[in-house]
Design a protein around this motif. Structure first.
Motif, PDB file in Angstrom:
ATOM      1  N   PHE A  42      -3.550   1.960   6.666  1.00 30.00           N
ATOM      2  CA  PHE A  42      -3.944   2.078   5.266  1.00 30.00           C
ATOM      3  C   PHE A  42      -5.363   1.551   5.126  1.00 30.00           C
ATOM      4  O   PHE A  42      -5.869   0.871   6.026  1.00 30.00           O
ATOM      5  CB  PHE A  42      -2.990   1.296   4.344  1.00 30.00           C
ATOM      6  N   SER A  65       0.827  -1.205   0.000  1.00 30.15           N
ATOM      7  CA  SER A  65       0.000   0.000   0.000  1.00 30.15           C
ATOM      8  C   SER A  65       0.862   1.257   0.000  1.00 30.15           C
ATOM      9  O   SER A  65       0.596   2.210  -0.748  1.00 30.15           O
ATOM     10  CB  SER A  65      -0.919  -0.042   1.227  1.00 30.15           C
ATOM     11  N   LYS A  66       1.919   1.258   0.803  1.00 27.64           N
ATOM     12  CA  LYS A  66       2.813   2.428   0.843  1.00 27.64           C
ATOM     13  C   LYS A  66       3.470   2.682  -0.505  1.00 27.64           C
ATOM     14  O   LYS A  66       3.847   3.797  -0.819  1.00 27.64           O
ATOM     15  CB  LYS A  66       3.916   2.209   1.881  1.00 27.64           C
TER      16      LYS A  66
END
Ligand SMILES: NC(=O)c1ccc[n+]([C@@H]2O[C@H](COP(=O)([O-])OP(=O)(O)OC[C@H]3O[C@@H](n4cnc5c(N)ncnc54)[C@H](O)[C@@H]3O)[C@@H](O)[C@H]2O)c1
Length: 263
Positions: free
Chosen positions: A68, A45-46
């Motif tokens: 997230f 996600s990052k």
């Protein structure tokens, strides 16, 4: 292409990913509610990826602490093909396109010598840890093949390479995951879909609860670096294998063993 120093100095907690190399991509991470799977999902996600989490239970999943927003949470037993097909259909709807499948869901099973190993536990461990990986690939691969791109990362274990006393079912399942990874990689070699596995050593997660202190001490004593593996270290490796930067490796088992498995 130059690599800037900031990229090289990424902190080991994964808080400064080097790039957003997965921008716009979609991923399924099985067993993503906690532990290694959650760490992998956070890292993907990052890096810009939209992530659907599959897990048999989300009781352990703390959305606020996760940092997230998953595109979707799918309650699914990976050992049940009907559930896997349903979860895949829902994930396709949530993501549109899927680029990455991380087969991480797994159970350890009891620790017992083979001659005392519960028959039911053998079936359960094989069903989740090996058949579950096959089921998820079976459901997702047609989508990846049709797109001509994909990255599959199967979470095996050092136990699948070396064996381990007391957890024969787990070691057999993980060895099976390695053989399966190599076979599927060959089947997909000209499709744009790369299939790799990772073989971590002892990592500090909730699976510890199913292990005896003796088993944990023995496993740690066999790691030359003298410490256990940290989840962000696993996530960093998976993020690279799952990215377009990994372009010429398929059917490989990436080591995460602190110097133990130098083969
Ligand atoms: N922790 C370690 O030391 C270690 C070492 C090597 C490999 N691994 C592997 O890494 C993976 C993740 O392990 P972990 O330590 O994060 O474990 P964990 O128990 O913390 O997390 C596993 C997740 O998988 C889910 N899961 C279990 N069975 C499932 C099923 N049938 N269907 C869907 N989801 C299911 C669980 O609910 C859980 O959220 C496993 O495949 C494990 O074998 C772990």
């Amino acid at each position: 292409m130059t690599t800037n120093v900031g990229e090289r100095q990424e902190s080991p907690d994964g808080s400064r990913p080097p790039t957003r190399r997965l921008d716009g991509q979609g991923a399924i991470v099985t067993g993503g509610a906690r532990g290694i799977g959650l760490g992998i999902a956070q890292r993907l996600s990052k890096e810009g990826c939209r992530v659907v989490l599959w897990d048999r239970s989300f009781e352990a999943f703390d959305a606020a602490a996760a940092g997230f927003s998953p595109a979707s949470l799918q309650i699914v037993n990976v050992a049940d093909y009907g559930q896997v097909e349903q979860a895949f259909a829902a994930s396709e709807q949530a993501l549109g396109t899927i680029d990455i499948l991380v087969n991480n869901a797994g159970i350890n099973g009891p620790v017992a010598p083979t001659w005392e190993y519960p028959l039911e536990a053998w079936d359960r461990v094989l069903a989740v840890d090996l058949t579950g990986v096959f089921y998820c690939c079976r459901a997702v691969v047609p989508h990846l093949r049709a797109r001509g791109y994909g990255r599959i990362v199967n979470v095996a274990s050092i136990a699948g390479k070396e064996g381990n006393q007391g957890i024969a079912a787990y070691a057999a399942a993980k060895a099976g995951v390695i053989g399966f990874t190599k076979s599927l990689a060959r089947e997909l070699v000209d499709s744009g879909v790369l299939v790799n596995a990772i073989a971590p050593v002892l990592t500090e997660t909730d699976l510890f609860r199913e292990m005896t202190p003796e088993h944990i001490a023995l496993a740690r004593s066999r790691i030359p670096m003298g410490r256990t593996l940290q989840v962000p270290e696993v996530a960093a490796m998976v993020a690279w294998i799952a990215s377009p930067e990994c372009s010429f490796s398929t059917g490989f088992v990436f080591d995460l063993s602190g110097g133990r498995a130098t083969y």
